[in-house]
Design a protein around this motif. Structure first.
Motif, PDB file in Angstrom:
ATOM      1  N   ARG A 268       6.355 -24.495  32.546  1.00 42.67           N
ATOM      2  CA  ARG A 268       6.095 -23.127  32.123  1.00 42.67           C
ATOM      3  C   ARG A 268       5.651 -23.080  30.663  1.00 42.67           C
ATOM      4  O   ARG A 268       6.126 -23.852  29.824  1.00 42.67           O
ATOM      5  CB  ARG A 268       7.348 -22.260  32.297  1.00 42.67           C
ATOM      6  N   ALA A 269       4.738 -22.156  30.375  1.00 40.44           N
ATOM      7  CA  ALA A 269       4.231 -22.035  29.011  1.00 40.44           C
ATOM      8  C   ALA A 269       5.349 -21.700  28.028  1.00 40.44           C
ATOM      9  O   ALA A 269       5.280 -22.079  26.854  1.00 40.44           O
ATOM     10  CB  ALA A 269       3.140 -20.972  28.956  1.00 40.44           C
ATOM     11  N   SER A 270       6.386 -21.009  28.484  1.00 37.71           N
ATOM     12  CA  SER A 270       7.501 -20.692  27.591  1.00 37.71           C
ATOM     13  C   SER A 270       8.205 -21.949  27.112  1.00 37.71           C
ATOM     14  O   SER A 270       8.678 -22.012  25.965  1.00 37.71           O
ATOM     15  CB  SER A 270       8.501 -19.761  28.291  1.00 37.71           C
ATOM     16  N   ALA A 271       8.288 -22.961  27.973  1.00 40.16           N
ATOM     17  CA  ALA A 271       8.912 -24.217  27.555  1.00 40.16           C
ATOM     18  C   ALA A 271       8.081 -24.890  26.469  1.00 40.16           C
ATOM     19  O   ALA A 271       8.628 -25.467  25.514  1.00 40.16           O
ATOM     20  CB  ALA A 271       9.071 -25.153  28.755  1.00 40.16           C
ATOM     21  N   ILE A 272       6.759 -24.795  26.585  1.00 41.81           N
ATOM     22  CA  ILE A 272       5.888 -25.356  25.554  1.00 41.81           C
ATOM     23  C   ILE A 272       6.018 -24.547  24.265  1.00 41.81           C
ATOM     24  O   ILE A 272       6.022 -25.111  23.158  1.00 41.81           O
ATOM     25  CB  ILE A 272       4.428 -25.390  26.034  1.00 41.81           C
ATOM     26  N   THR A 273       6.156 -23.222  24.386  1.00 43.77           N
ATOM     27  CA  THR A 273       6.376 -22.393  23.200  1.00 43.77           C
ATOM     28  C   THR A 273       7.630 -22.834  22.457  1.00 43.77           C
ATOM     29  O   THR A 273       7.632 -22.971  21.225  1.00 43.77           O
ATOM     30  CB  THR A 273       6.498 -20.904  23.588  1.00 43.77           C
ATOM     31  N   ALA A 274       8.715 -23.054  23.199  1.00 40.14           N
ATOM     32  CA  ALA A 274       9.963 -23.483  22.562  1.00 40.14           C
ATOM     33  C   ALA A 274       9.810 -24.860  21.919  1.00 40.14           C
ATOM     34  O   ALA A 274      10.222 -25.079  20.772  1.00 40.14           O
ATOM     35  CB  ALA A 274      11.096 -23.491  23.591  1.00 40.14           C
ATOM     36  N   LEU A 275       9.206 -25.799  22.647  1.00 44.15           N
ATOM     37  CA  LEU A 275       9.029 -27.157  22.138  1.00 44.15           C
ATOM     38  C   LEU A 275       8.198 -27.161  20.852  1.00 44.15           C
ATOM     39  O   LEU A 275       8.602 -27.738  19.832  1.00 44.15           O
ATOM     40  CB  LEU A 275       8.349 -28.021  23.197  1.00 44.15           C
ATOM     41  N   VAL A 276       7.028 -26.538  20.910  1.00 43.66           N
ATOM     42  CA  VAL A 276       6.136 -26.564  19.748  1.00 43.66           C
ATOM     43  C   VAL A 276       6.710 -25.729  18.610  1.00 43.66           C
ATOM     44  O   VAL A 276       6.598 -26.093  17.443  1.00 43.66           O
ATOM     45  CB  VAL A 276       4.725 -26.092  20.135  1.00 43.66           C
ATOM     46  N   GLY A 277       7.354 -24.610  18.948  1.00 46.87           N
ATOM     47  CA  GLY A 277       7.987 -23.802  17.916  1.00 46.87           C
ATOM     48  C   GLY A 277       9.034 -24.576  17.139  1.00 46.87           C
ATOM     49  O   GLY A 277       9.097 -24.501  15.903  1.00 46.87           O
ATOM     50  N   LEU A 278       9.851 -25.330  17.839  1.00 46.89           N
ATOM     51  CA  LEU A 278      10.864 -26.150  17.176  1.00 46.89           C
ATOM     52  C   LEU A 278      10.222 -27.234  16.311  1.00 46.89           C
ATOM     53  O   LEU A 278      10.676 -27.507  15.192  1.00 46.89           O
ATOM     54  CB  LEU A 278      11.792 -26.783  18.219  1.00 46.89           C
ATOM     55  N   ARG A 279       9.142 -27.840  16.815  1.00 45.81           N
ATOM     56  CA  ARG A 279       8.464 -28.895  16.057  1.00 45.81           C
ATOM     57  C   ARG A 279       7.823 -28.337  14.791  1.00 45.81           C
ATOM     58  O   ARG A 279       7.972 -28.901  13.702  1.00 45.81           O
ATOM     59  CB  ARG A 279       7.397 -29.566  16.935  1.00 45.81           C
ATOM     60  N   GLU A 280       7.099 -27.242  14.923  1.00 47.39           N
ATOM     61  CA  GLU A 280       6.423 -26.668  13.764  1.00 47.39           C
ATOM     62  C   GLU A 280       7.430 -26.155  12.734  1.00 47.39           C
ATOM     63  O   GLU A 280       7.241 -26.317  11.530  1.00 47.39           O
ATOM     64  CB  GLU A 280       5.495 -25.538  14.211  1.00 47.39           C
ATOM     65  N   ALA A 281       8.505 -25.537  13.212  1.00 48.02           N
ATOM     66  CA  ALA A 281       9.529 -25.052  12.290  1.00 48.02           C
ATOM     67  C   ALA A 281      10.212 -26.205  11.563  1.00 48.02           C
ATOM     68  O   ALA A 281      10.486 -26.128  10.357  1.00 48.02           O
ATOM     69  CB  ALA A 281      10.556 -24.216  13.043  1.00 48.02           C
ATOM     70  N   ALA A 282      10.486 -27.284  12.282  1.00 50.09           N
ATOM     71  CA  ALA A 282      11.141 -28.445  11.658  1.00 50.09           C
ATOM     72  C   ALA A 282      10.264 -29.028  10.554  1.00 50.09           C
ATOM     73  O   ALA A 282      10.762 -29.433   9.489  1.00 50.09           O
ATOM     74  CB  ALA A 282      11.437 -29.504  12.720  1.00 50.09           C
ATOM     75  N   ARG A 283       8.949 -29.058  10.788  1.00 54.44           N
ATOM     76  CA  ARG A 283       8.031 -29.592   9.784  1.00 54.44           C
ATOM     77  C   ARG A 283       8.053 -28.738   8.515  1.00 54.44           C
ATOM     78  O   ARG A 283       8.111 -29.263   7.397  1.00 54.44           O
ATOM     79  CB  ARG A 283       6.616 -29.639  10.370  1.00 54.44           C
ATOM     80  N   VAL A 284       8.040 -27.424   8.688  1.00 53.34           N
ATOM     81  CA  VAL A 284       8.038 -26.522   7.536  1.00 53.34           C
ATOM     82  C   VAL A 284       9.367 -26.592   6.791  1.00 53.34           C
ATOM     83  O   VAL A 284       9.413 -26.644   5.557  1.00 53.34           O
ATOM     84  CB  VAL A 284       7.752 -25.078   8.000  1.00 53.34           C
ATOM     85  N   ARG A 285      10.456 -26.616   7.541  1.00 52.16           N
ATOM     86  CA  ARG A 285      11.773 -26.621   6.908  1.00 52.16           C
ATOM     87  C   ARG A 285      12.057 -27.941   6.200  1.00 52.16           C
ATOM     88  O   ARG A 285      12.807 -27.983   5.223  1.00 52.16           O
ATOM     89  CB  ARG A 285      12.844 -26.316   7.955  1.00 52.16           C
ATOM     90  N   ALA A 286      11.451 -29.015   6.683  1.00 49.34           N
ATOM     91  CA  ALA A 286      11.641 -30.314   6.028  1.00 49.34           C
ATOM     92  C   ALA A 286      11.092 -30.316   4.614  1.00 49.34           C
ATOM     93  O   ALA A 286      11.554 -31.081   3.760  1.00 49.34           O
ATOM     94  CB  ALA A 286      10.976 -31.414   6.855  1.00 49.34           C
ATOM     95  N   SER A 287      10.118 -29.443   4.354  1.00 46.56           N
ATOM     96  CA  SER A 287       9.552 -29.356   3.008  1.00 46.56           C
ATOM     97  C   SER A 287      10.152 -28.187   2.224  1.00 46.56           C
ATOM     98  O   SER A 287       9.620 -27.804   1.175  1.00 46.56           O
ATOM     99  CB  SER A 287       8.033 -29.214   3.078  1.00 46.56           C
ATOM    100  N   GLY A 288      11.253 -27.632   2.741  1.00 44.39           N
ATOM    101  CA  GLY A 288      11.973 -26.599   2.012  1.00 44.39           C
ATOM    102  C   GLY A 288      11.553 -25.175   2.304  1.00 44.39           C
ATOM    103  O   GLY A 288      12.051 -24.235   1.663  1.00 44.39           O
ATOM    104  N   GLY A 289      10.672 -24.962   3.269  1.00 44.20           N
ATOM    105  CA  GLY A 289      10.212 -23.624   3.583  1.00 44.20           C
ATOM    106  C   GLY A 289      11.009 -22.973   4.703  1.00 44.20           C
ATOM    107  O   GLY A 289      11.790 -23.622   5.395  1.00 44.20           O
ATOM    108  N   ASP A 290      10.823 -21.659   4.860  1.00 43.56           N
ATOM    109  CA  ASP A 290      11.409 -20.921   5.970  1.00 43.56           C
ATOM    110  C   ASP A 290      10.384 -20.816   7.088  1.00 43.56           C
ATOM    111  O   ASP A 290       9.176 -20.789   6.844  1.00 43.56           O
ATOM    112  CB  ASP A 290      11.829 -19.513   5.525  1.00 43.56           C
ATOM    113  N   ALA A 291      10.874 -20.740   8.313  1.00 36.65           N
ATOM    114  CA  ALA A 291       9.960 -20.727   9.457  1.00 36.65           C
ATOM    115  C   ALA A 291      10.246 -19.543  10.365  1.00 36.65           C
ATOM    116  O   ALA A 291      11.406 -19.240  10.670  1.00 36.65           O
ATOM    117  CB  ALA A 291      10.086 -22.020  10.251  1.00 36.65           C
ATOM    118  N   THR A 292       9.173 -18.875  10.799  1.00 36.33           N
ATOM    119  CA  THR A 292       9.256 -17.798  11.774  1.00 36.33           C
ATOM    120  C   THR A 292       8.330 -18.128  12.935  1.00 36.33           C
ATOM    121  O   THR A 292       7.224 -18.642  12.738  1.00 36.33           O
ATOM    122  CB  THR A 292       8.828 -16.455  11.150  1.00 36.33           C
TER     123      THR A 292
END
Length: 470
Positions: A268-292
């Motif tokens: 389901r596309a929602s599972a991909i949304t969750a997967l990619v959302g977590l990946r993109e947020a982790a990348r931003v937060r690793a550099s000290g940023g906030d993620a939405t």
């Protein structure tokens, strides 16, 4: 007086070639785009591309003629996916026209218009003005300026591939076998360039098994609409037959990507949304940023649950790219996902890219040793009906019947962000559904999700019976 309301819709231009959409009309649309958006916003150039439909080159020439008649320079990048055109509008910093009918049948073609850096042009952000002026130009003719714009060609495919690879590198993943169903559409052009070596980029640890890569706008094998599960049957079978790690299916203009796991099951596309959302947020937060992360009203409840559990801010949006893009810009969101497999990225000019979503899935899978089904087991815990369309005589009356039947029940909440959403998620049994009117037809679209299959089927059948009351 010409009526273009059935052609120039809320988000794009889409119609039957030779009937609703002619080269004369395309020229008028190009001129109207120049006069309502391009020139008033201080732009002097437009980039244009097209998909594999036979009518594409003629329509490109017509749009180019309209733009040049109004003094605008035109850069043609030729065959491209819609996200390839979006990339060009960002890389070249100019507005764009993509000539495509996306997943529609062969008789159709159309256009997607955008400002520079892929900023949307919709009904309330300029497309209504384009329609109004294009109508006048069809009826009265396109006026020309003393100094017409120029026309030039530019190859962008390699730059597009390099840009995507820079966002999600795959060089270090374990080897993966991937079946790709291009549906005789634009992924047959972009996949060999981005995932292979056709554009001169280095090889990746991927073995691509191609299905229907031959560009053919008559779509001899199946329609390029993977949202219809019948169009995924060949991909599912090929994944199992070849013992592949996953399968990917792209729609006609390759801006949407659908995923099949190693067992041939549709993800389901929602599972991909969750997967990619977590990946993109982790990348931003690793550099000290906030993620939405943005998700729409049809997305699974698992999306906000998984993201908020990880401390990520989420924003719920109406369905549709113009709404998602607006929310992403307002909240500076790193990612947005829709149930229809449109995936939006801040680093990709807030635009959607099926290829970039595919890169994320392969990067995540290739960074660990388990199969895709195991990796995504926790991303799709609930049961969904999929979208069910019902033709109704009176849409408003059907919505009123749903409100009356469900609104007084214990623990039920209603909201009307987009259509009508009915929720019973904070009490047992857990379920919710959304009913949305079609923007162009007397249809209601029902989506139901529940914590278990029996509850989903019960709620689905109750809602359909009420919607379809005669």
């Amino acid at each position: 007086m010409t009526d273009l309301t059935g052609l120039i819709k809320a988000y794009d231009v889409r119609g039957i070639v030779g009937e609703q959409l002619t080269e004369e009309i395309a020229r008028a649309i190009g001129a109207a785009f120049a006069d309502t958006i391009v020139t008033p916003e201080g732009e002097t150039s437009v980039v244009i591309g097209h998909d594999m439909r036979d009518s594409g080159p003629g329509l490109v020439n017509a749009v180019t003629s309209g733009l040049r008649d109004r003094g605008v320079d035109v850069v043609s990048i030729g065959l491209c996916s819609t996200d390839g055109l979006y990339h060009a509008t960002g890389a070249l910093d100019m507005p764009g026209v993509m000539v495509t009918a996306s997943h529609n049948p062969a008789a159709y073609n159309g256009m997607k218009l955008c400002r520079s850096r892929a900023r949307a042009v919709g009904e309330n952000t300029g497309l209504g003005l384009v329609r109004e002026l294009a109508t006048r130009y069809v009826d009265e003719g396109v006026p020309s300026v003393e100094a017409p714009g120029s026309a030039s060609d530019r190859e962008m495919l390699r730059e597009y591939g390099e840009f995507l690879r820079s966002l999600v590198p795959l060089d270090a993943i374990r080897p993966l076998k991937v079946v790709v169903d291009a549906g005789n559409a634009m992924a047959g052009h972009t996949v060999p360039a981005v995932l292979g070596e056709a554009a001169g980029l280095p090889g990746l640890p991927l073995e691509i098994v191609p299905l229907y890569f031959e560009l053919d706008g008559t779509f001899p094998n199946h329609e390029p609409n993977p949202l219809e599960e019948k169009n995924l049957v060949d991909l599912q079978a090929a994944v199992v037959e070849h013992g592949a790690d996953l399968g990917l299916a792209f729609d006609g203009d390759a801006d949407r990507c659908f995923v099949v796991d190693e067992k041939g099951a549709i993800v389901r596309a929602s599972a991909i949304t969750a997967l990619v959302g977590l990946r993109e947020a982790a990348r931003v937060r690793a550099s000290g940023g906030d993620a939405t992360v943005i998700y729409n009203v049809i997305s699974s409840k698992a999306v906000p649950e998984l993201l908020t559990a990880d401390g990520i801010a989420t924003v719920r949006s109406r369905v549709g790219h113009s709404f998602i893009k607006a929310q992403m810009a307002e909240h500076d969101a790193v990612f947005g996902g829709e149930h229809s497999a449109h995936f939006y990225f801040r680093d990709f000019f807030y635009a959607d890219s099926g290829m970039l979503a595919a890169l994320h899935v392969m990067a995540a899978l290739g960074a660990q040793d388990g199969p895709l089904s195991a990796m995504l087991a926790d991303y799709d815990p609930y049961t969904a009906s999929g979208e069910i369309n019902s033709t109704v005589a009176d849409v408003a009356a059907a919505l009123d019947r749903i409100r009356e039947a469900f609104g007084s029940r214990d623990a039920v909440t209603l909201d009307e962000m987009d259509g009508l959403t009915v929720q019973h998620w904070d009490a047992e049994p857990r379920w919710w559904f959304n009913v949305r009117p079609s923007g162009t037809e007397p249809l209601l679209r029902l989506n139901v999700e529940a914590a278990d299959a029996a509850t989903m089927e019960d709620v689905r059948d109750q809602a359909l019976a009420i919607i379809r009351e005669s």
